[in-house]
Design a protein around this motif. Structure first.
Motif, short mmCIF file in Angstrom:
data_model
loop_
_atom_site.label_atom_id
_atom_site.label_comp_id
_atom_site.label_asym_id
_atom_site.label_seq_id
_atom_site.Cartn_x
_atom_site.Cartn_y
_atom_site.Cartn_z
N THR A 216 -8.93 -7.04 -7.24
CA THR A 216 -7.61 -7.27 -7.11
C THR A 216 -6.79 -7.66 -6.08
OG1 THR A 216 -7.23 -5.32 -8.76
CG2 THR A 216 -5.25 -5.83 -7.64
N VAL A 217 -6.06 -8.78 -6.08
CA VAL A 217 -5.59 -9.44 -4.82
C VAL A 217 -4.01 -9.34 -4.86
CG1 VAL A 217 -7.69 -10.94 -4.68
CG2 VAL A 217 -5.42 -11.73 -6.18
N ALA A 218 -3.42 -9.40 -3.68
CA ALA A 218 -1.80 -9.62 -3.55
C ALA A 218 -1.54 -10.33 -2.36
CB ALA A 218 -1.40 -7.92 -3.47
N ALA B 271 -4.52 -3.13 -4.31
CA ALA B 271 -5.32 -4.48 -3.92
C ALA B 271 -6.37 -4.17 -3.12
CB ALA B 271 -3.90 -5.50 -3.57
N ASP B 272 -7.46 -4.94 -3.39
CA ASP B 272 -8.69 -4.94 -2.79
C ASP B 272 -8.58 -6.06 -1.48
OD1 ASP B 272 -10.38 -3.55 -4.57
OD2 ASP B 272 -10.11 -5.17 -5.73
N VAL B 273 -7.85 -7.27 -1.87
CA VAL B 273 -7.52 -8.11 -0.74
C VAL B 273 -5.91 -8.23 -0.72
CG1 VAL B 273 -8.03 -10.41 0.05
CG2 VAL B 273 -9.72 -9.14 -1.09
N VAL B 274 -5.40 -8.25 0.58
CA VAL B 274 -3.94 -8.59 0.69
C VAL B 274 -3.62 -9.60 1.73
CG1 VAL B 274 -1.68 -7.36 1.44
CG2 VAL B 274 -3.35 -6.14 0.10
N TYR C 261 -13.35 -5.47 1.71
CA TYR C 261 -14.70 -5.98 1.68
C TYR C 261 -14.88 -6.69 3.13
CZ TYR C 261 -14.21 -4.47 -3.10
OH TYR C 261 -13.91 -3.64 -4.16
N PRO C 262 -16.03 -7.06 3.67
CA PRO C 262 -16.26 -7.85 4.80
C PRO C 262 -15.69 -9.41 4.75
CG PRO C 262 -18.30 -6.70 4.18
CD PRO C 262 -17.23 -6.55 3.09
N LEU C 263 -15.13 -9.41 5.93
CA LEU C 263 -14.70 -10.76 6.10
C LEU C 263 -15.51 -11.81 7.00
CD1 LEU C 263 -10.72 -10.51 6.79
CD2 LEU C 263 -11.82 -11.13 4.55
#
Length: 345
Positions: A127-129, A152-155, A191-193
């Motif tokens: 899920t992204v936002a 969201a997992d990634v924002v 999660y890792p970037l």
């Protein structure tokens, strides 16, 4: 008993029979009117022009005040004119106008009818936002909590000011372990970037970035972008030269991306219909268009009229897309659920 029977008969006459007789009288009046084909020619011409604008919007030149892009930004709203023309045609008692009004109605349904259906699905693994938080946001901490509450997992956040960045970092740190801020845009992830770096969109300062997000379903390239604002000026029309130049640069960066799976999050200051964004939209899919319900308008938050905040994907399958509740910003946040699928990463 006789009085009750008479009352029933009288009330029955005011129901379907009376309505039917009114309709018959209306049709009889139209059949006996020899001017129904001659009246309403101006209305018919307006309806034809409206249909042509919607059908051939890509041919409207941008040389004068970027009129083409301005029309494409608010293209769905041209449909509002259809019921207005329909009512005027009925009042005018013009068959010619009524037939002409069918044309823009058919064109609008052909272009935008697919967005009216609910295409949201279930499943997905990410899920992204994205949210333009507004530099003048009076409650950045509350806005950060609202976006995080979306699950969201990634924002991605745009229009970050130097003074507000620590506030967002503090509010989001408990939910998102990894983050990177580049200029006025930032990315927060569960999660890792890796490989976070600015993306040059030809502005002279940083309003776009790229990072690799190592999700459980595979690594994806995530771009965050905030295109330059467009302006509507009386003396210059719809001015968008900087936005258009930046869109071309962003499209080129995405085209040269080494990873096959790409997500773009951001405020593009343009809709999917805007030809100026072709460098981006030609190679990516809108999650709202592919898996949303309705138009998903995001701006202005007080009365959304256009979706200029976009989530777009490449090599990834959209599952669902939606707008989030209003925050302290003048934009609505938007979110999407996608299927990354580790196969072939």
């Amino acid at each position: 008993m006789a009085q009750a029977y008479m009352t029933e008969t009288g009330s029955g006459g005011s129901g379907p029979e009376r309505r039917g007789s009114r309709l018959r009288r209306l049709l009889d009046g139209w059949r006996g009117d020899r001017g129904i084909w001659r009246r309403g020619l101006i209305l018919a011409a307006v309806a034809l022009l409206l249909a042509l604008v919607m059908l051939l919007h890509a041919q409207i030149p941008n040389t004068i005040g970027n009129l083409g892009s301005l029309t494409e930004t608010f293209l769905p709203w041209l449909g509002v004119a259809v019921p207005v023309l329909l009512v005027l045609a009925l009042v005018r008692k013009s068959v010619t106008a009524l037939i002409a009004v069918l044309l823009p109605a058919i064109v609008w349904l052909n272009v935008f009818g697919g967005l009216l259906s609910d295409k949201t699905g279930s499943g997905g693994d990410l899920t992204v936002a994205t949210h333009n938080v507004n530099a003048d946001n009076p409650d950045p901490s509350g806005t950060a909590r609202d976006v995080a509450a979306s699950g969201a997992d990634v924002v991605a956040l745009e229009e970050l000011t130097a003074s507000a960045v620590p506030v967002y970092e503090k509010a989001l740190t408990s939910t998102y372990r990894y983050h990177s801020v580049q200029g006025t845009v930032g990315l927060w992830s569960k999660y890792p970037l890796t490989g976070a770096q600015p993306v040059d969109i030809k502005l002279g300062w940083t309003r776009a970035m790229r990072a690799t997000v190592d999700t459980p379903a595979g690594s994806i390239a995530v771009y965050v972008a905030h295109m330059p604002s467009v302006r509507v000026k009386l003396e210059a029309g719809f001015t968008a030269r900087e936005r258009d130049k930046s869109a071309d640069a962003l499209g080129e960066a995405i085209a040269h991306e080494s990873l096959r799976k790409v997500v773009l999050l951001g405020d593009l200051n343009g809709t999917m219909n805007d030809r100026a964004l072709n460098a981006v939209t030609a190679q990516m899919r809108s999650t709202q268009g592919a898996a949303g319900s309705g138009f998903g308008f995001s701006w202005p938050a007080s009365f959304p009229m256009a979706r200029i905040d976009q989530i777009m994907v490449k090599g990834i399958e959209p599952v669902s897309s939606w707008t989030l509740p209003r925050t302290g910003s003048d934009h609505l946040p938007v979110a999407a659920r996608v299927k990354v699928d580790a196969t072939g990463s």
